[in-house]
Design an enzyme around this catalytic site. Sequence first.
Site, PDB file in Angstrom:
ATOM      1  N   HIS B  60       2.025   0.724   6.280  1.00 28.40           N
ATOM      2  CA  HIS B  60       1.441  -0.142   5.622  1.00 28.40           C
ATOM      3  C   HIS B  60       1.642  -0.320   4.037  1.00 28.40           C
ATOM      4  O   HIS B  60       1.479   0.402   3.262  1.00 28.40           O
ATOM      5  CB  HIS B  60      -0.185   0.050   5.794  1.00 28.40           C
ATOM      6  CG  HIS B  60      -0.777  -0.097   7.042  1.00 28.40           C
ATOM      7  ND1 HIS B  60      -1.293  -1.083   7.732  1.00 28.40           N
ATOM      8  CD2 HIS B  60      -0.825   1.183   7.857  1.00 28.40           C
ATOM      9  CE1 HIS B  60      -1.533  -0.574   8.848  1.00 28.40           C
ATOM     10  NE2 HIS B  60      -1.506   0.646   8.927  1.00 28.40           N
ATOM     11  N   ARG B  62       0.870  -3.116   2.056  1.00 31.08           N
ATOM     12  CA  ARG B  62      -0.010  -3.812   1.417  1.00 31.08           C
ATOM     13  C   ARG B  62       0.258  -4.771   0.550  1.00 31.08           C
ATOM     14  O   ARG B  62      -0.745  -5.716   0.056  1.00 31.08           O
ATOM     15  CB  ARG B  62      -0.560  -2.543   0.430  1.00 31.08           C
ATOM     16  CG  ARG B  62      -1.173  -1.335   1.066  1.00 31.08           C
ATOM     17  CD  ARG B  62      -2.452  -1.728   1.917  1.00 31.08           C
ATOM     18  NE  ARG B  62      -2.998  -0.165   2.456  1.00 31.08           N
ATOM     19  CZ  ARG B  62      -3.618  -0.194   3.603  1.00 31.08           C
ATOM     20  NH1 ARG B  62      -3.514  -1.018   4.706  1.00 31.08           N
ATOM     21  NH2 ARG B  62      -4.205   0.795   3.994  1.00 31.08           N
ATOM     22  N   ASN B  92      -1.318  -6.396   8.554  1.00 32.54           N
ATOM     23  CA  ASN B  92      -2.514  -6.587   8.150  1.00 32.54           C
ATOM     24  C   ASN B  92      -2.230  -6.492   6.402  1.00 32.54           C
ATOM     25  O   ASN B  92      -3.118  -5.909   5.864  1.00 32.54           O
ATOM     26  CB  ASN B  92      -3.509  -5.298   8.469  1.00 32.54           C
ATOM     27  CG  ASN B  92      -3.123  -4.000   7.920  1.00 32.54           C
ATOM     28  OD1 ASN B  92      -1.888  -3.727   7.679  1.00 32.54           O
ATOM     29  ND2 ASN B  92      -3.797  -3.113   7.873  1.00 32.54           N
ATOM     30  N   HIS B 179      -3.140  -1.018  18.972  1.00 33.89           N
ATOM     31  CA  HIS B 179      -4.183  -0.114  18.168  1.00 33.89           C
ATOM     32  C   HIS B 179      -5.383   0.208  19.012  1.00 33.89           C
ATOM     33  O   HIS B 179      -6.119  -0.554  19.318  1.00 33.89           O
ATOM     34  CB  HIS B 179      -4.426  -0.724  16.674  1.00 33.89           C
ATOM     35  CG  HIS B 179      -5.607   0.252  16.288  1.00 33.89           C
ATOM     36  ND1 HIS B 179      -5.564   0.837  15.011  1.00 33.89           N
ATOM     37  CD2 HIS B 179      -6.784   0.305  16.426  1.00 33.89           C
ATOM     38  CE1 HIS B 179      -6.729   1.144  14.503  1.00 33.89           C
ATOM     39  NE2 HIS B 179      -7.546   0.952  15.482  1.00 33.89           N
ATOM     40  N   HIS B 232      -0.268   5.295  17.181  1.00 33.18           N
ATOM     41  CA  HIS B 232      -1.167   6.508  16.876  1.00 33.18           C
ATOM     42  C   HIS B 232      -1.872   7.153  18.078  1.00 33.18           C
ATOM     43  O   HIS B 232      -3.062   7.217  17.965  1.00 33.18           O
ATOM     44  CB  HIS B 232      -1.879   6.331  15.706  1.00 33.18           C
ATOM     45  CG  HIS B 232      -2.483   4.968  15.514  1.00 33.18           C
ATOM     46  ND1 HIS B 232      -3.361   4.589  16.349  1.00 33.18           N
ATOM     47  CD2 HIS B 232      -2.499   4.161  14.534  1.00 33.18           C
ATOM     48  CE1 HIS B 232      -3.830   3.339  16.091  1.00 33.18           C
ATOM     49  NE2 HIS B 232      -3.180   3.038  14.994  1.00 33.18           N
ATOM     50  N   ASP B 305       2.000   5.913   9.875  1.00 27.91           N
ATOM     51  CA  ASP B 305       0.705   5.252   9.612  1.00 27.91           C
ATOM     52  C   ASP B 305       0.323   5.391   7.990  1.00 27.91           C
ATOM     53  O   ASP B 305      -0.687   5.448   7.858  1.00 27.91           O
ATOM     54  CB  ASP B 305      -0.487   5.616  10.308  1.00 27.91           C
ATOM     55  CG  ASP B 305      -1.536   4.640  10.419  1.00 27.91           C
ATOM     56  OD1 ASP B 305      -1.405   3.440  10.030  1.00 27.91           O
ATOM     57  OD2 ASP B 305      -2.674   4.997  11.253  1.00 27.91           O
ATOM     58  N   HIS B 309      -4.569   3.872  -0.503  1.00 27.81           N
ATOM     59  CA  HIS B 309      -5.705   3.562  -0.757  1.00 27.81           C
ATOM     60  C   HIS B 309      -6.102   3.747  -2.363  1.00 27.81           C
ATOM     61  O   HIS B 309      -5.625   4.912  -2.698  1.00 27.81           O
ATOM     62  CB  HIS B 309      -6.988   3.879  -0.133  1.00 27.81           C
ATOM     63  CG  HIS B 309      -7.044   3.312   1.255  1.00 27.81           C
ATOM     64  ND1 HIS B 309      -7.404   1.874   1.556  1.00 27.81           N
ATOM     65  CD2 HIS B 309      -6.828   3.903   2.554  1.00 27.81           C
ATOM     66  CE1 HIS B 309      -7.422   1.638   3.000  1.00 27.81           C
ATOM     67  NE2 HIS B 309      -7.117   2.835   3.461  1.00 27.81           N
ATOM     68  N   GLY B 324      -7.766   6.129   6.405  1.00 29.66           N
ATOM     69  CA  GLY B 324      -6.129   6.259   6.042  1.00 29.66           C
ATOM     70  C   GLY B 324      -5.782   7.077   5.037  1.00 29.66           C
ATOM     71  O   GLY B 324      -6.507   7.567   4.187  1.00 29.66           O
TER      72      GLY B 324
END
Lengths: 315, 446
Positions: B60, B62, B92, B179, B232, B305, B309, B324
């Site tokens: 990810h 971001r 995402n 997922h 995952h 994964d 954050h 996460g």
Amino acid sequence: MRHLLSTRDLSRDAAIHILDVAEDMADTQTREVRKLPTLRGKTVVNLFFEDSTRTRISFEAAAKRLSADVINFSAKGSSVSKGESLKDTAQTLEEMGADAVVIRHGASGAPHTLAASGWIDAGIVNAGDGTHEHPTQALLDAFTIRRCLHGSASRGRALDGVTVAIVGDILHSRVARSNVWLLSALGARTVFVGPPTLVPNHLEGWPAEVSFDLDATLATGPDVVMMLRIQSERMNDAFFPNPREYSRRWGLDDERLARLGPDTIVMHPGPMNRGLEISSRAADSPRSTVREQVANGVSARMAVLYLLLSGERED
Amino acid sequence: MSNSSFLLSGATLPDGSTADIAIADGFVVGVGDGLDSVDAIVIDAAGLQALPGLVDLHTHLREPGYEDSETVLTGTRAAAAGGFTTVFAMANTSPVADTAGLVEQELALGEASGYATVQPIGAVTTGLAGERLAELGAMASSRARVRLFSDDGFCVSDPLLMRRALEYVKAFDGAIAQHAQEPRLTVGAQMNEGEVSTRLGLAGWPAVAEEAIIARDVLLTEHVGSRLHVCHVSTAGSVEIIRWAKARGIAVTAEVTPHHLLLTDDLAESYDARFKVNPPLRSAEDVAAVREGLADGTIDIVATDHAPHPDQHKDCAWPEAANGMVGLESALSVVHSAMVETGLLDWADVARVLSSAPARIGRLDGVGAPITVGSRADVVLYDTTASRTFDVDDLAGKSANSPYVGRQLPGRVVATFHRGVPTVLDGALRPHDEVLAGQRAVVGRG
Ligand SMILES: [Zn+2]
């Protein structure tokens, strides 16, 4: 005592000590002047992220009777509800010189997070966190049971050999969780009773037996029947077909009340749903301790605040 | 560092043999003993494990939309620090990568970084909303050549939509990366459903919510003759189902994260939200099962994964915290600890599960090749003898939500080469301008 986060941390001796101090506190409450100077100059903050007037008032009365200064910090209508984080709130309370923070929070573990964070130096009392624990409720329950069994000879005693049936929504109950650990520490036996949807599947290693049959459990003659509140949000999420069936199978109705042994006591942490998990007659019967529980709540919370703030603190 | 020739002398290859590795103009130009070092910068690789550059199928990044957590630049720096040379960027972002234009934008951001190759993953459904298919064909035909599609973060739970997606991507050899999380069984879920969740009063995420979706999806995949990748995998039951599906000849591949190979749900007892992740940390029995599944090939790859954050999303009560953990910087050390030190994998296996197999699943040609003459010079040098207390300073991305901070981990990435350009040397990231200049020189010559 540095914090009170969970009853699981309490040894038998520590638990008996708290209950004994609660007895001392209860004694002072029968005097003409009920206020003690013990915590003069100390500041207790009631930090309530969830509405619970009953619990807040009980803590407030406990703190005031010990002469502490009390600040009520309610999340509703404050900066907390505008998105202020637990961290920022804690740092604010630290600046205000809080000596103890009594926290009620909808998130399980929030008191642990507060205690472990380093954001604040105050002692933390868990006044109910999510579906985790409510340790002072368990203390007041144990205090109530001990008084019923031993009366004025309660001091120094545990609850060895006592059987407590906790009935209802065990899965979501912080009261059940705090009770099972404390009752076990005090030598009592716990039976969880409820529909299989509301009794946790995973109780490996827990000091609790499980029953899905309230009548069978009552037939064994438990010393205590503790009824738990059924929250309205369980009604529409397929935990049970409808309130009527719940009441019939797991409610303490008049007929079951009549079958209880002569010394069995009936408890409820409140607020009650009369007619659902408990009938009015059961709630108001002489064997019900509902009103004593409220009074004992103040004594138990005085004991906790006293032990947290009066110098018996070790880190 | 204008020179683009390097000689990695005396490196240990994945098969255990020792050789010099010569790199020039972005490619491996020699592998053998006593290679000529004229004009090359010599790097003493004696005693260091050489691996093909690592490929992460589940990152990810971001950007766009959540640049306070990570950007493509910072995320690829984290990748390089961990020995990765290619990352597949999950869809995402905000806006969601669900059109050709958006996946091409992600690709371009990767090119502007230079620390690693960024291969976009496309969304399965528009806006990850689970209602209608995104423009899968347009993304496949775009400059980003998307072959892997995922609504990761959300499960494509509608069985008809999943069937259609699986069928549709057959047109361009695509795959759906699922997922696997039955949404109704995980409403409000906070951690693995078990004794620990019961004790902590945190709503449980039951294993069956993952297993039920995987069971359904392998049957759908068989029915329509398509290709499924399971993100995952976290439970023993999931491993069993995938083992069964593979034995039946169903085209399913699966990944496990480093954290599911090492960490267990009892870490939640601290209510430290660094350990909050989705799918959640599971039981010790599950950890043993996913290790065994990775060792016997039931699980094809390790994927991080990597989910950055900002602090405020972890510095709060557990139920209010984000799911996460970051993983790029620590992945190789965690696989080393969980799989190599336990004797379950050797370094050739690590090269497979962290490089060649993920590149193959993502249909990314020229990436994840073994270290042989003519291969793209994506190479990592790893000191297997090192041991360290993993520290915030070991993180190179923007966020610090690593569950390993304070934990003892083996090994250390000494050097990373991305397309022949060093992104890490002597264990330290190279400056961006130098990396970019190197990449331009390689592209110019190539
Ligand atoms: Zn996911």
